[in-house]
Scaffold this active site. Structure first.
Site, PDB file in Angstrom:
ATOM      1  N   HIS A 180       0.795  -1.230   0.000  1.00 48.55           N
ATOM      2  CA  HIS A 180       0.000   0.000   0.000  1.00 48.55           C
ATOM      3  C   HIS A 180       0.834   1.290   0.000  1.00 48.55           C
ATOM      4  O   HIS A 180       0.792   2.064  -0.928  1.00 48.55           O
ATOM      5  CB  HIS A 180      -0.914   0.044   1.231  1.00 48.55           C
ATOM      6  CG  HIS A 180      -1.813  -1.134   1.363  1.00 48.55           C
ATOM      7  ND1 HIS A 180      -2.932  -1.334   0.590  1.00 48.55           N
ATOM      8  CD2 HIS A 180      -1.746  -2.192   2.202  1.00 48.55           C
ATOM      9  CE1 HIS A 180      -3.531  -2.462   0.953  1.00 48.55           C
ATOM     10  NE2 HIS A 180      -2.836  -3.004   1.919  1.00 48.55           N
TER      11      HIS A 180
HETATM   12  O1  RIB Z   1      -4.881  -0.091   4.706  1.00 50.17           O
HETATM   13  C1  RIB Z   1      -3.495  -0.041   4.498  1.00 50.17           C
HETATM   14  C2  RIB Z   1      -2.865   1.012   5.346  1.00 50.17           C
HETATM   15  O2  RIB Z   1      -3.088   0.727   6.725  1.00 50.17           O
HETATM   16  C3  RIB Z   1      -1.341   1.071   5.186  1.00 50.17           C
HETATM   17  O3  RIB Z   1      -0.903   2.373   5.423  1.00 50.17           O
HETATM   18  C4  RIB Z   1      -0.856   0.147   6.259  1.00 50.17           C
HETATM   19  O4  RIB Z   1       0.464   0.502   6.700  1.00 50.17           O
HETATM   20  C5  RIB Z   1      -1.841   0.432   7.352  1.00 50.17           C
HETATM   21  O5  RIB Z   1      -1.403   1.590   8.041  1.00 50.17           O
END
Ligand code: RIB
Ligand code: CA
Length: 342
Positions: A271
């Site tokens: 992500h």
């Molecule tokens: O949903 C993904 C996000 O939530 C990313 O930033 C992961 O590190 C968590 O913080």
């Protein structure tokens, strides 16, 4: 006379083209003054190594940490680890908010591990935290910055920036744009059927940032779930044969298990690293300007980002919503940058 006018027209046209090329090159060569707000977190670490390995394009002024995946003491230690692994210990780390604006804190230790770093052993980093809170750092830096000169990458709950905006709304003057990993529309949520973790962890903070009027770009699950690891891509990382490649490989091999199992997919998203790729190579991504509303009401839609993708409401378009990206282009860029590290 006509020939003279034709010659003049051609000359002016060439001058215009030349000036456009020069301006584009200048823009491209302009470094991004960047603050990274983060809750490391497995994918945050990949994003931080990615960004810190790209000093030609990204002038990372500071890392600001927030509670999110794990508690603040651990996200702050992990941010210090990332800069140590990247050989960038000159970059200050400021610790920020230990809890969300209003809701009860939630964490994601089930995904990121008790220490917030799946798949690898952690240690106490050499360099400590910078003096002062991340909120004070954001206020002081953004208030005194050149107009609209600083980009903020937000990789966790948006609590720090929200607190700074509440305390000192005038800091928007220093913000060029805010690029957020968070939210979900087409994809559905990853912490509830409709909410993504960063928004679910502090929707009130996301509302404050949305309402501040800053230039805002979201990289939601809609795009991060299209940029997945694969055996071949993990082999690309392993073939780096350096410490950074080993760290990222070990982290991802553990981190992606949760998503692969939950969604029944052949690979997992990275992500937060998509935010860095977007800053380095925005042409890898596509999206559109939309109206986004965050739901902070108690109930089944708490933390949902409601996106008017087809502009049905004709409401103000307050964010650029990235909906797709070039997965192989992302991994090629990530690997190329990790190769620069030890
Ligand atoms: O949903 C993904 C996000 O939530 C990313 O930033 C992961 O590190 C968590 O913080
Ligand atoms: Ca994160």
């Amino acid at each position: 006379m006509y020939r003279y006018a034709q010659k003049l027209h051609q000359l002016l046209r060439s001058l215009l083209i030349l000036s456009l090329i020069t301006a584009t090159n200048a823009q491209a060569a302009q470094k991004i003054d960047l603050i990274i707000d983060t809750d490391p977190g497995a994918d945050d670490i990949v994003a931080l190594l990615f960004a810190l390995a790209s000093p030609d394009e990204l002038n990372v002024r500071a890392l600001t940490t927030v509670a999110g995946n794990v508690r603040l003491d651990k996200t702050s230690r992990n941010a210090r680890l990332a800069r140590e692994w990247a050989g960038r210990e000159e970059v200050p780390v400021y610790a920020g908010a230990p809890k969300p604006l209003m809701r009860t804190p939630i964490y994601a230790e089930d995904i990121h591990g008790k220490e917030g770093l799946s798949g690898i052993a952690v240690h106490e980093p050499r360099q400590g935290l910078a003096q002062g809170s991340a909120i004070t750092y954001l206020i002081d830096t953004l208030k005194s910055a050149r107009p609209h000169s600083i980009t903020i990458a937000m990789l966790g709950p948006q609590t720090n920036l929200a607190l700074a905006l509440i305390q000192e709304p005038g800091i928007v003057q220093g913000i060029k744009e805010v690029v957020v990993m968070g939210g979900a529309h087409f994809n559905g949520g990853n912490i509830t059927p409709v909410a993504e973790f960063n928004l679910f962890a502090d929707p009130h903070a996301a509302e404050v940032v949305l309402k501040s009027g800053v230039k805002l770009t979201y990289l939601p699950l809609d795009v991060t779930h299209k940029i997945l690891t694969s055996e071949a891509r993990l082999k690309q990382i392993a073939a780096l044969n350096n410490n950074a490649g080993r760290l990222v490989g070990d982290i991802l091999n553990e981190y992606i298990k949760g998503d692969m199992e939950h969604y029944g997919i052949p690979g997992g998203p990275v992500h937060d690293a998509t935010v860095v790729a977007y800053l380095l190579k925005p042409q890898l991504f596509s999206g559109r300007s939309v109206n986004v509303v965050v739901d902070s009401r108690e109930g089944p839609t708490f933390g949902q980002t409601i996106v008017d993708w087809y502009d049905g409401l004709k409401a103000p378009r307050n964010a650029f919503w990235v909906e797709s990206g070039d997965a192989q282009g992302f991994f090629d860029l990530l690997v190329e940058r990790l190769a620069r590290l030890k």
